[in-house]
Design a protein around this motif. Structure first.
Motif, mmCIF file in Angstrom:
data_model
loop_
_atom_site.group_PDB
_atom_site.id
_atom_site.type_symbol
_atom_site.label_atom_id
_atom_site.label_comp_id
_atom_site.label_asym_id
_atom_site.label_seq_id
_atom_site.Cartn_x
_atom_site.Cartn_y
_atom_site.Cartn_z
ATOM 1 N N ILE A 14 -0.396 -13.168 39.988
ATOM 2 C CA ILE A 14 0.338 -14.269 40.624
ATOM 3 C C ILE A 14 -0.489 -15.550 40.606
ATOM 4 O O ILE A 14 0.012 -16.646 40.316
ATOM 5 C CB ILE A 14 0.717 -13.872 42.062
ATOM 6 N N LYS A 15 -1.790 -15.424 40.893
ATOM 7 C CA LYS A 15 -2.662 -16.594 40.900
ATOM 8 C C LYS A 15 -2.750 -17.227 39.515
ATOM 9 O O LYS A 15 -2.690 -18.453 39.364
ATOM 10 C CB LYS A 15 -4.053 -16.176 41.388
ATOM 11 N N GLU A 26 0.458 -19.117 38.806
ATOM 12 C CA GLU A 26 0.505 -20.398 39.520
ATOM 13 C C GLU A 26 -0.381 -21.437 38.843
ATOM 14 O O GLU A 26 0.024 -22.585 38.652
ATOM 15 C CB GLU A 26 0.074 -20.176 40.971
ATOM 16 N N LEU A 27 -1.602 -21.028 38.497
ATOM 17 C CA LEU A 27 -2.501 -21.970 37.824
ATOM 18 C C LEU A 27 -1.960 -22.408 36.472
ATOM 19 O O LEU A 27 -2.066 -23.579 36.084
ATOM 20 C CB LEU A 27 -3.879 -21.329 37.663
ATOM 21 N N GLN A 80 1.141 -22.535 35.624
ATOM 22 C CA GLN A 80 2.285 -23.422 35.873
ATOM 23 C C GLN A 80 1.815 -24.845 36.134
ATOM 24 O O GLN A 80 2.336 -25.808 35.573
ATOM 25 C CB GLN A 80 3.074 -22.893 37.073
ATOM 26 N N VAL A 81 0.825 -24.981 37.013
ATOM 27 C CA VAL A 81 0.309 -26.318 37.330
ATOM 28 C C VAL A 81 -0.252 -26.982 36.075
ATOM 29 O O VAL A 81 0.019 -28.153 35.785
ATOM 30 C CB VAL A 81 -0.760 -26.217 38.433
ATOM 31 N N ALA A 124 7.164 -12.014 39.118
ATOM 32 C CA ALA A 124 6.258 -12.833 38.295
ATOM 33 C C ALA A 124 6.882 -13.158 36.943
ATOM 34 O O ALA A 124 6.768 -14.276 36.441
ATOM 35 C CB ALA A 124 4.940 -12.094 38.115
ATOM 36 N N TYR A 141 9.516 -15.791 37.378
ATOM 37 C CA TYR A 141 8.870 -17.089 37.574
ATOM 38 C C TYR A 141 8.287 -17.615 36.261
ATOM 39 O O TYR A 141 8.395 -18.793 35.938
ATOM 40 C CB TYR A 141 7.784 -16.936 38.633
ATOM 41 N N GLU A 142 7.660 -16.700 35.505
ATOM 42 C CA GLU A 142 7.096 -17.111 34.207
ATOM 43 C C GLU A 142 8.185 -17.585 33.253
ATOM 44 O O GLU A 142 7.995 -18.520 32.479
ATOM 45 C CB GLU A 142 6.336 -15.925 33.594
ATOM 46 N N GLN A 174 9.207 -21.104 34.269
ATOM 47 C CA GLN A 174 8.167 -22.059 33.869
ATOM 48 C C GLN A 174 8.094 -22.220 32.353
ATOM 49 O O GLN A 174 7.838 -23.306 31.846
ATOM 50 C CB GLN A 174 6.814 -21.583 34.417
#
Length: 497
Positions: free
Chosen positions: A245-246, A249-250, A252-253, A338, A341-342, A345
């Motif tokens: 997950i981390k 998120e990274l 994605q940013v 995940a 979400y991926e 993104q």
């Protein structure tokens, strides 16, 4: 007259004869004893002389020499008949004793009175009866069990008893070993069977107890190991999910910032493509949602199957299976979220990437145009440089006189001749048909000079340089008759002399 002449010789002859006779007597009386035998010389003295490993003199006719064997001897001691023990059991014992003559002076003197001039077999035969009697006496003082269980003590007692009797004969008992003990009724075998059964029983009981202890310890170790493994795998699964997950998120940013930075100034020009990309993204999102829903259903089915199987197992395994199923379910839920979400993104990133693609292609077209212009300019500059170089080379050739040109041509003549003769070096064998002379060989070998002559003639007709004349410029005819100057390489035939 003769008696007077021989009288001095007789006076010398008698001492010589006496000395010779003395030497003969001494030679015949010289003896040398080996280390394993004692030579006993007796006769003149009250006490005999003993020789062991050394030499001595025996006076013939007055002294005699006897031999005594001193080596180690083996006596086989067997009870010819059964001997009763203290517990009234008849046994037969087979033993072996090592004996020798006592090496002391007193021992040799005692042994010489009993075993003089006897060999080892005769001595052992004389000692066998005494040793057997000693062993019989010791057997009568022991029980059957002590004879079998403590044979060292039995042999020591036999040796101690025999040593006292053997010492009187001048014999030393070195060792005594019990070889075999038997009885008439097989009691020794029965005792062995009883002990064997008892030992086997004790060993079986000990083995069973050990196996029981090992099984208990193994079960406890397995239980502790299983609990630790379940706990460790649960923690690992949780940490892996948090890490995934981390990372998402990274990523994605990072992707969002990169896409916004690359495509900020091109957004207005990509409105039409935005509509297309939006539709594609919506389709991918819907697909991802359906896949996530399918995975959820698979997780539910798997969970139900695991629960049904868990209910059938023992209480000891139920806790581990439930924990494993819960961990797997949590992992799959997180994986589905995940992936969804991926996918979202990824759609956004593709959209931004498409907007940036157009700008990249425009920049690439401009780069190609600039590169083409630069290459054309480089080709033009290279052509101008080559033309200028050719012009310089032509001016340099115009400055060459005939002598320089001729010298250049002469330098390449060896290479020309080598190239002409090179095909001949590849010929392995020549067969000439017709004619008995060697004219065919001469024709082949003369090809090189003939071709060189034709080259000289062609050069003379094309460039006006006669190489044959230049090569012969150092001859008498060239210098005197035709006046050719080799230093200048000028043919005076061109001038009027």
């Amino acid at each position: 007259m003769l008696g007077v002449l021989f009288q001095p010789f007789v006076g010398y002859l008698i001492p010589v004869i006496l000395v010779v006779l003395l030497l003969i007597v001494l030679a015949r009386g010289y003896v040398k004893a080996p280390p394993d035998r004692a030579f006993i010389i007796s006769g003149l003295k009250k006490e005999p002389k003993i020789l062991i490993g050394r030499a001595g003199i025996k006076i013939p006719f007055f002294e005699r020499m006897d031999k005594l064997y001193l080596g180690q001897m083996t006596v086989d001691i067997k009870t010819e008949q059964s001997v009763p023990t203290t517990d009234f059991i008849n046994v037969n014992v087979d033993a072996v004793a090592k004996v020798r003559i006592d090496p002391s002076i007193d021992g040799i003197r005692l042994a010489s009175k009993n075993f003089l001039n006897k060999n080892s077999d005769q001595i052992t035969q004389d000692l066998k009866d005494s040793l057997q009697g000693n062993m019989r006496e010791i057997i009568g003082t022991l029980t059957l069990k002590s004879i079998n269980t403590d044979r060292d003590s039995f042999s020591d007692q036999v040796m101690e008893k025999a040593s006292k009797d053997m010492k009187k004969l001048g014999i030393e008992v070195v060792s005594c070993n019990i070889q075999n003990v038997t009885d008439e009724n097989g009691l020794i075998k029965d005792l062995g069977a009883d002990n064997t059964a008892k030992i086997k029983k004790d060993a079986s009981i000990a083995r069973a107890q050990a196996e029981r202890d090992v099984a208990i310890a193994q079960a406890e170790a397995n239980k502790a190991s299983n609990d630790a493994r379940v706990l460790a795998e649960t923690e690992i699964a949780e940490k892996n999910n948090e890490l995934a997950i981390k990372k998402a998120e990274l990523q994605q940013v990072s992707d969002t910032k990169k896409a916004m930075a690359d495509a900020a100034y091109k957004i207005q020009e990509q409105e039409q493509q935005k509509v297309i990309q939006t539709a594609t993204v919506n389709a991918q999102i819907a697909k991802a949602e359906r896949e996530a829903e399918l995975r959820k259903q698979e997780v539910l089915v798997t969970q139900q199957a695991l629960e049904a199987e868990i209910n059938k197992k023992a209480d000891a395994d139920r806790y581990a299976v439930e924990q494993a199923a819960a961990a797997a379910l949590a992992k799959r839920k997180r994986d589905a979220e995940a992936k969804r979400y991926e996918a979202e993104q990824d759609a956004l990133a593709k959209k931004a990437q498409a907007e940036a693609g157009k700008y990249s292609m425009e920049q690439e077209a401009a780069g190609i145009q600039a590169r083409g212009t630069a290459e054309a300019e480089a080709i033009r500059a290279k052509g101008m440089a080559e033309a200028e170089a050719m012009e310089k080379k032509a001016e340099a050739y115009q400055k060459y006189n005939r002598a320089a040109v001729a010298e250049m041509l002469i330098d390449v003549l060896p290479d020309i001749a080598g190239k002409i003769a090179e095909p001949l070096s590849q010929i392995d064998k020549i067969t000439i048909i017709g004619g008995g002379d060697a004219s065919g060989v001469g024709d082949v070998a003369g090809n090189v000079p003939a071709i060189m002559t034709r080259i000289f003639e062609s050069m003379k007709e094309t460039v006006g340089i006669d190489l044959a004349e230049i090569v012969k410029a150092d001859t008498y005819d060239a210098k005197v008759t035709r006046n050719v100057n080799i230093s200048g390489l000028q043919n005076t035939e061109e001038k009027e002399v």
